[in-house]
Design a protein around this motif. Structure first.
Motif, mmCIF file in Angstrom:
data_model
loop_
_atom_site.group_PDB
_atom_site.id
_atom_site.type_symbol
_atom_site.label_atom_id
_atom_site.label_comp_id
_atom_site.label_asym_id
_atom_site.label_seq_id
_atom_site.Cartn_x
_atom_site.Cartn_y
_atom_site.Cartn_z
ATOM 1 N N UNK A 130 0.822 -1.207 0.000
ATOM 2 C CA UNK A 130 0.000 0.000 0.000
ATOM 3 C C UNK A 130 0.857 1.259 0.000
ATOM 4 N N UNK A 131 1.966 1.232 0.767
ATOM 5 C CA UNK A 131 2.857 2.396 0.808
ATOM 6 C C UNK A 131 3.495 2.608 -0.561
ATOM 7 N N UNK A 132 3.990 1.504 -1.164
ATOM 8 C CA UNK A 132 4.628 1.614 -2.481
ATOM 9 C C UNK A 132 3.650 2.111 -3.534
ATOM 10 N N UNK A 159 0.954 8.913 -6.045
ATOM 11 C CA UNK A 159 1.208 10.309 -5.692
ATOM 12 C C UNK A 159 2.191 10.949 -6.673
ATOM 13 N N UNK A 160 3.223 10.190 -7.061
ATOM 14 C CA UNK A 160 4.181 10.706 -8.036
ATOM 15 C C UNK A 160 3.507 10.950 -9.381
ATOM 16 N N UNK A 169 4.275 1.904 -10.495
ATOM 17 C CA UNK A 169 2.977 1.277 -10.223
ATOM 18 C C UNK A 169 3.023 -0.194 -10.630
ATOM 19 N N UNK A 170 3.628 -0.467 -11.785
ATOM 20 C CA UNK A 170 3.759 -1.853 -12.227
ATOM 21 C C UNK A 170 4.583 -2.685 -11.261
ATOM 22 N N UNK A 171 5.684 -2.141 -10.784
ATOM 23 C CA UNK A 171 6.525 -2.863 -9.831
ATOM 24 C C UNK A 171 5.816 -3.077 -8.497
ATOM 25 N N UNK A 172 5.073 -2.054 -8.051
ATOM 26 C CA UNK A 172 4.390 -2.158 -6.764
ATOM 27 C C UNK A 172 3.290 -3.212 -6.781
ATOM 28 N N UNK A 173 2.630 -3.367 -7.927
ATOM 29 C CA UNK A 173 1.507 -4.304 -8.010
ATOM 30 C C UNK A 173 1.932 -5.713 -8.397
ATOM 31 N N UNK A 174 3.181 -5.898 -8.812
ATOM 32 C CA UNK A 174 3.633 -7.224 -9.260
ATOM 33 C C UNK A 174 3.433 -8.304 -8.199
#
Length: 545
Positions: A5-7, A13-14, A148-153
């Motif tokens: 969630x933080x990532x 936000x970015x 976003x892609x890396x965070x959701x992987x």
């Protein structure tokens, strides 16, 4: 889960900040030219739609274009039909931007950052510096999509997440509503669509669910300008309601088609992400084209929903609390709040003033006169309040601030006088004598009025936030406005030498109008000087380098 969630929150936000960074660069470098372009090319529905498409691609925001449209309509310089076409074009432009940003251009990120940062840090001129800001913003958008892609992987391994997202793939109505709500929360349909498509590309969202969320983003994107113009005049609100009916209603109809025939997505591309983003583009293109002949009918429907504003005279509650005089800090805050309200009232007078030169409306003229009486009352009360405050024991800083508030109030009162006494009276003279400006003269006055109104908006922002960058921009615009005024006078004299009959008949009124607008701009710009002087950003007569 907490780390995910933080990532994800950081990446989103970015993305939002990067989109805003691009829009800020465009606004600061090209807004005057962009506003002029929009107004001049919005004569027909087709040209207005094309102009809106281009403007949204530059501003990275259909909402920003909608707010510009509302301002044009409120000033009487844009017809409602053209306004709806312009906003529909902006919706199409935002979908084209999403297509571009999701194309394989991420390899350009390092080059964009190097060039953008170099331009921003090394350039002294305004436009190259803001071009650097735009390039950095573009690079950060691309970077945020990768994050976003890396965070959701890792979520692809979560049984719970897969169950929830699979549910969205089968419950398209819920996905549609969720997409609209997230878009409203983010206040950016571009950012929301990019996020949904990225989820689909990662395999997190089933194709129909992602498509439904993108359609929901179009509904949410149509709601945003409606809500932002709730307090505006009837014509701007009717434009936004019409856009909501066409874009939001179209999204609901396409959702129904998707529910009954989800296989239709197969015709829109190879990968699931490509199908979803293509649906977004095809939908907005279809709405824009099919809606053009329907605009007059939808505007009539919106007119039944959005009634003409009824003039009310509620008792104004002043922010100048007399009991607060014993606390200088609190009292100065009260005076600043009342000063902002005074500035907003002056802007409400300025916005429709030029429209009176084209279509004289006694009700609008009377409203401006009533508002001027209110501005005079606020000016008197602020001066009296500050005078009483100065009788108390103030620090040097508090005394300086009190004097600044009094001086700004003086300038705002003068701006109100210029609008009510000069502009309205000049417009009435044009009406009573049956005169009209030449086509070139009216276009020049409209452009100049729009420049002054745009600067007045910035002045209100400076008054509220005290931001040094905005204050610098305002003073820089004052210099450009002075140069524009000189060009207008030269162009008018050239028409007189050419024996242009309309220019000869209206020459005095034309020049008096330009002088009044210039003085209004000077008065509104004054709000920046105390901020820049305090920051050491001023020489004796101009900005430092």
């Amino acid at each position: 889960m907490i780390y995910f969630l933080i990532d994800l929150a950081g990446a989103v936000a970015l993305l939002l900040w990067a989109v805003r960074l691009i829009r800020t660069g465009v606004e600061r470098a090209f807004m005057a030219s962009l506003r002029q372009f929009l107004r001049r090319t919005a004569g027909t529905r087709i040209s207005a739609m094309a102009a809106g498409t281009g403007a949204a691609m530059l501003l990275q925001s259909s909402t920003a274009v909608a707010i510009l449209t509302a301002g044009f309509a409120a000033s009487g310089t844009l017809a409602a039909i053209s306004g709806v076409a312009l906003v529909l074009g902006a919706d199409l432009g935002s979908s084209i931007v999403a297509q571009i940003l999701l194309s394989p251009i991420h390899v350009l990120v390092p080059a964009l950052l190097v060039i953008g940062v170099t331009l921003f840090l090394k350039s002294k001129a305004r436009r190259p510096r803001q071009a650097g800001r735009i390039l950095v913003g573009l690079a950060l958008v691309l970077l945020s999509l990768g994050l976003i892609g890396e965070a959701t992987a890792p979520l692809r391994e979560s049984a719970l997440v897969n169950a929830v997202l699979t549910r969205l793939g089968s419950d398209l109505v819920s996905a549609f509503v969720l997409g609209a709500l997230l878009t409203w929360a983010m206040h950016s349909s571009i950012a929301a669509v990019l996020m949904f498509v990225t989820f689909a590309g990662q395999g997190l969202l089933p194709g129909p669910g992602a498509a439904a969320m993108v359609l929901g983003a179009n509904l949410g994107g149509a709601i945003i300008p409606v809500m932002l113009t709730l307090s505006a005049d009837p014509i701007p609100r009717r434009i936004m309601v019409s856009n909501f009916v066409l874009r939001g209603g179209g999204a609901m109809l396409v959702l129904l088609g998707l529910i009954f025939y989800p296989q239709a997505l197969d015709f829109l591309g190879g990968t699931m992400a490509r199908r979803v983003i293509n649906l977004h583009l095809v939908f907005n293109l279809g709405v824009a084209i099919l809606s053009l002949p329907l605009i007059p009918s939808v505007l009539r429907l919106a007119g039944a929903v959005v009634a003409d504003r009824k003039e009310m005279s509620p008792t104004r509650i002043s922010a100048l609390d007399q009991k607060g005089l014993g606390d200088p800090g609190h009292a100065l805050g009260n005076a600043a709040r009342e000063l902002l309200r005074m500035g907003e009232s002056v802007f409400e007078m300025l916005q429709p003033a030029l429209g009176l030169f084209v279509h004289w409306d006694p009700e609008i003229a009377a409203r401006i006169k009533r508002t001027e009486n209110e501005v005079d009352r606020m000016h008197y009360e602020i001066k009296l309040y500050v005078a009483r405050l100065n009788e108390t024991r103030l620090s040097t800083e508090q005394s300086r601030r009190a004097m600044e508030i009094a001086m700004v109030a003086n300038h705002l009162e003068d701006a109100g006088d210029q609008i009510s006494t000069n502009l309205v009276d000049l417009a009435q003279r044009i009406h009573e004598r049956g005169l009209t400006f030449s086509e070139e003269g009216l276009r020049e006055l409209t452009d100049f009025h729009d420049r002054v109104a745009s600067n007045a908006r910035v002045a209100l922002n400076v008054l509220m936030s005290g931001e040094i960058d905005d204050a610098r921009q305002l003073v820089e615009e004052k210099d450009r406005t002075r140069a524009a005024e000189a060009e207008l006078q030269a162009a008018h004299l050239a028409r007189l030498r050419a024996n242009n009959s309309a220019s000869i008949e209206t020459t005095n009124i034309h020049q008096e109008t330009v002088r009044a607008l210039k003085q209004i701009n000077t008065d509104m710009t004054y709000v920046a000087y105390p901020i820049l002087e305090q920051a050491g950003d001023l020489r004796a007569t101009r900005l430092t380098g």
